[in-house]
Design an enzyme around this catalytic site. Structure first.
Site, short mmCIF file in Angstrom:
data_model
loop_
_atom_site.label_atom_id
_atom_site.label_comp_id
_atom_site.label_asym_id
_atom_site.label_seq_id
_atom_site.Cartn_x
_atom_site.Cartn_y
_atom_site.Cartn_z
N ASP A 16 -0.97 1.41 -4.03
CA ASP A 16 -1.80 0.45 -4.76
C ASP A 16 -3.12 1.03 -5.25
OD1 ASP A 16 -2.65 0.63 -2.11
OD2 ASP A 16 -3.48 -1.38 -2.11
N ASP A 33 -5.70 2.55 -3.77
CA ASP A 33 -6.99 2.51 -3.09
C ASP A 33 -7.25 3.72 -2.21
OD1 ASP A 33 -5.19 1.74 -1.19
OD2 ASP A 33 -6.14 -0.17 -0.70
N ARG A 34 -6.21 4.48 -1.92
CA ARG A 34 -6.43 5.67 -1.08
C ARG A 34 -6.56 6.92 -1.93
NH1 ARG A 34 -3.08 5.40 4.47
NH2 ARG A 34 -3.47 3.22 4.93
N LYS A 72 -11.50 -0.11 -1.12
CA LYS A 72 -11.59 1.32 -1.29
C LYS A 72 -10.96 1.68 -2.64
CE LYS A 72 -7.64 2.13 1.78
NZ LYS A 72 -7.31 0.90 2.51
N SER A 110 0.79 -1.22 0.00
CA SER A 110 0.00 0.00 0.00
C SER A 110 0.83 1.28 0.00
CB SER A 110 -0.95 -0.05 1.19
OG SER A 110 -1.84 1.01 1.13
N HIS A 111 0.65 2.08 1.04
CA HIS A 111 1.31 3.39 1.09
C HIS A 111 2.71 3.30 1.70
CE1 HIS A 111 -0.69 2.29 4.71
NE2 HIS A 111 0.12 3.08 5.39
N ASP A 126 -2.36 6.43 -3.54
CA ASP A 126 -1.22 5.79 -2.86
C ASP A 126 -0.61 4.67 -3.70
OD1 ASP A 126 -3.31 4.01 -2.67
OD2 ASP A 126 -2.63 3.20 -0.77
C1 G16 Z 1 -5.23 -0.42 5.34
C2 G16 Z 1 -6.63 -0.91 5.51
C3 G16 Z 1 -7.51 0.23 5.95
C4 G16 Z 1 -6.96 0.88 7.20
C5 G16 Z 1 -5.53 1.32 6.95
C6 G16 Z 1 -4.87 1.82 8.21
O1 G16 Z 1 -5.18 0.47 4.28
O2 G16 Z 1 -7.15 -1.45 4.31
O3 G16 Z 1 -8.78 -0.29 6.18
O4 G16 Z 1 -7.74 1.97 7.56
O5 G16 Z 1 -4.78 0.21 6.50
O6 G16 Z 1 -4.81 0.78 9.12
P1 G16 Z 1 -3.95 0.89 10.45
O7 G16 Z 1 -4.51 2.09 11.17
O8 G16 Z 1 -4.19 -0.41 11.15
O9 G16 Z 1 -2.52 1.13 10.07
P2 G16 Z 1 -4.08 0.30 3.14
O10 G16 Z 1 -4.35 1.44 2.20
O11 G16 Z 1 -2.78 0.38 3.86
O12 G16 Z 1 -4.34 -1.04 2.57
#
Ligand code: G16
Length: 542
Positions: A278, A280-281, A375, A112-113, A276
């Protein structure tokens, strides 16, 4: 051609908030990737002859793992693997392709990010047949399996040329390499009024989209410039790079500060957005105004009927618990359901499948709808564009009118990153022990109404998820939330979420941190964040 390889369990393959995320060198250990993949295949049943969707955000090690997945999918008995060209698929596009082609599930390679590169992060996520992240009972089964695994199966086959679109065969299994953008772009055309957005761009509307050298680049270039006629250079940094150009592909006010600055400048474009690693953000900034993800969810929900895909209205809205209550007020006015889930997109899946929620969102820059089960960064940007085109107003005007109607939820998140895990854990434990004594007491002149450790009871499958974050509610709809992140790869990340409701439009122009200062100080008084973490300040404020 199938061969069985003996292996031993790794103890650290427990999926977190969103799949298994570790540093690249951890994934590069012999058998590490294979163990986890086999644990996924062993934990699920009934995929013989069926389709697996495969792609990732293009980060370092993506291409190597794509080949491993293909070989192991063939050995395990899948009938077909659909791969995005170059091993690329954004997370929402992968979700769409799983649904569109009725695949058994999908493997998404992404952290992800989180930063990429040889010393950066990598991740493997398994999505189920509804296109969404595997629910907890599946991720728990994968983890259990990973602790007992003693063998995996793979095939000896030459690597597949994943850059050439077409169909090839690997040990009797079909591998289809597809354009990663086409299906997704078509779906966006069906959901949104592309004619209206095209007119908006023709009228001189200026936008800047920063793909942060991550996976959304090819999608944004094709959709915004190719199909919507936005001028060249609307999409920036649109070549996905294995190390994201050395940047951190996290679309927040720290890592996308250049975008924020551009939107606050005197000659700012009308609209700025970023996505971000991947895809999704999303980050949304209007000229002169940053829209918090929580506000964005509320404003999108309030205006979604302006887009063709949502013209019949919404069935309900779902938000993660730490996300502000701005969306709750919209749901109330619309007379539709509002659901509060733990952090993690996987918790929305049941609500979306059951038709209880149409739009979902999280404070962590995630918004999406029932069009996929993830997302979707670009979807949020396109919905904003559709709304801007339909209303003929600026982001600033829309936000102000929204706050005047519903009140404003001042909101911020303070992250303390790479804290020693033991210290962070102790802080949460001590706070948990304090909770029963808090209601009725006052801190910095603010009375505590309620304090609890959030537990979620899924209304669809009846499951319960406990210890999902500590909530402390103050009089007047203010709140602080504390939890540990489930996505970090080193130490612990403490997240403090602060929210204050302000109904009075005369007080909608305050600086966010100033508006929240008392609550921020109260959080430290109650939880001892600075003493426990040894930090004077958060690492990131969003
Ligand atoms: C993931 C999850 C999201 C979550 C985010 C932050 O996002 O898919 O649902 O809100 O992590 O999670 P945490 O607060 O546990 O770090 P992504 O975009 O990283 O896949």
């Amino acid at each position: 051609m199938t061969k069985t390889v003996a292996t031993k369990p790794f103890e650290d393959q427990q999926p977190g908030t969103s799949g298994l995320r570790k540093k690249v060198p951890v994934f590069q250990q012999p058998h590490y990737v294979e163990n986890f993949l086999q644990s996924i295949f062993d934990a699920v049943e009934g995929f013989e002859g069926k389709t697996l969707v495969l792609g990732g955000d293009g980060r370092y090690y993506n291409r190597e793992v794509v080949q491993k997945v293909i070989a192991m999918a063939a050995a395990n008995g899948f009938g077909r693997v659909i791969v995005g060209q170059g091993g690329i698929l954004s997370t929402p596009a992968a979700s769409h392709i799983i649904r569109k082609y009725k695949a058994f599930g999908g493997i998404i390679l992404s952290a992800s990010h989180n930063p990429g590169g040889p010393k950066g992060d990598f991740g493997i996520k398994y999505n189920v047949g509804n296109g969404g992240p595997a629910p907890e009972k599946v991720t728990n089964a994968i983890y259990e399996r990973s602790r007992a695994i003693s063998r995996y199966v793979t095939v000896d086959a030459p690597p597949v040329d994943i850059d050439r679109i077409g169909t090839v065969e690997v040990a009797g299994m079909t591998v289809e390499i597809i354009d990663p953008v086409a299906d997704y772009a078509q779906m966006m055309e069906e959901l949104f009024d592309f004619d209206a957005i095209r007119k908006l761009f023709k009228s001189g509307f200026r936008m800047r989209f920063d793909a942060m050298h991550a996976v959304t680049g090819p999608y944004a270039k094709e959709i915004l410039e190719g199909r919507l006629g936005a001028p060249d250079h609307t999409a920036r940094n649109y070549h996905p790079l294995p190390d994201f150009g050395g940047h951190h592909p996290d679309p927040n006010l720290v890592h996308a500060k250049h975008l924020y600055d551009a939107l606050m400048a005197p000659d700012a474009p009308d609209f700025g957005a970023a996505s971000d690693g991947d895809g999704d953000r999303n980050l949304v900034i209007g000229r002169g105004i940053f829209v918090t993800p929580s506000d964005s969810l509320a404003m999108l929900a309030a205006n979604a009927h302006l887009a063709p895909g949502y013209k019949d209205g919404l069935k309900g809205i779902a938000r993660s618990m730490p996300t502000s209550a701005a969306a709750d007020r919209v749901a109330e006015k619309l007379g539709i359901g509002i659901y509060e889930t733990p952090t993690g997109w996987k918790f929305f899946g049941n609500l979306l499948d059951a038709g209880m929620a149409t739009i979902c969102g999280e404070e962590s820059a995630g918004t999406g709808s029932n069009h996929v089960r993830e997302k979707d960064g670009l979807w949020a940007v396109l919905l904003w564009l559709n709304i801007l085109a339909a209303r003929g107003e600026s982001v600033m005007e829309i936000a102000r009118k929204h706050w005047a109607t519903y009140g404003r939820n001042y909101y911020s998140r303070h992250d303390y990153e790479e804290v020693e895990a033991d210290r962070a854990g102790r802080m949460i434990e001590e706070l948990r022990a304090k909770l029963p004594g808090l209601p009725g007491t006052s801190v910095r002149g603010m009375k505590i109404e309620k304090a609890d450790d959030f537990a979620y009871h899924d209304p669809v499958d009846g499951s319960t998820s406990e210890h999902q974050g500590i909530r402390i509610f103050f009089e007047g709809n203010s709140r602080i939330v504390l939890r540990l992140s489930g996505t970090g790869t080193s130490g612990a990340t403490v997240r403090l979420y602060i929210e204050r409701f302000e109904p009075d439009p005369a007080r909608h122009d305050l600086d966010t941190q100033a508006a929240l200062a008392d609550l921020i100080a109260a959080a430290d008084d109650i939880a001892g964040i600075h003493a426990h973490t040894g930090r004077k300040e958060p690492s990131v404020i969003t």
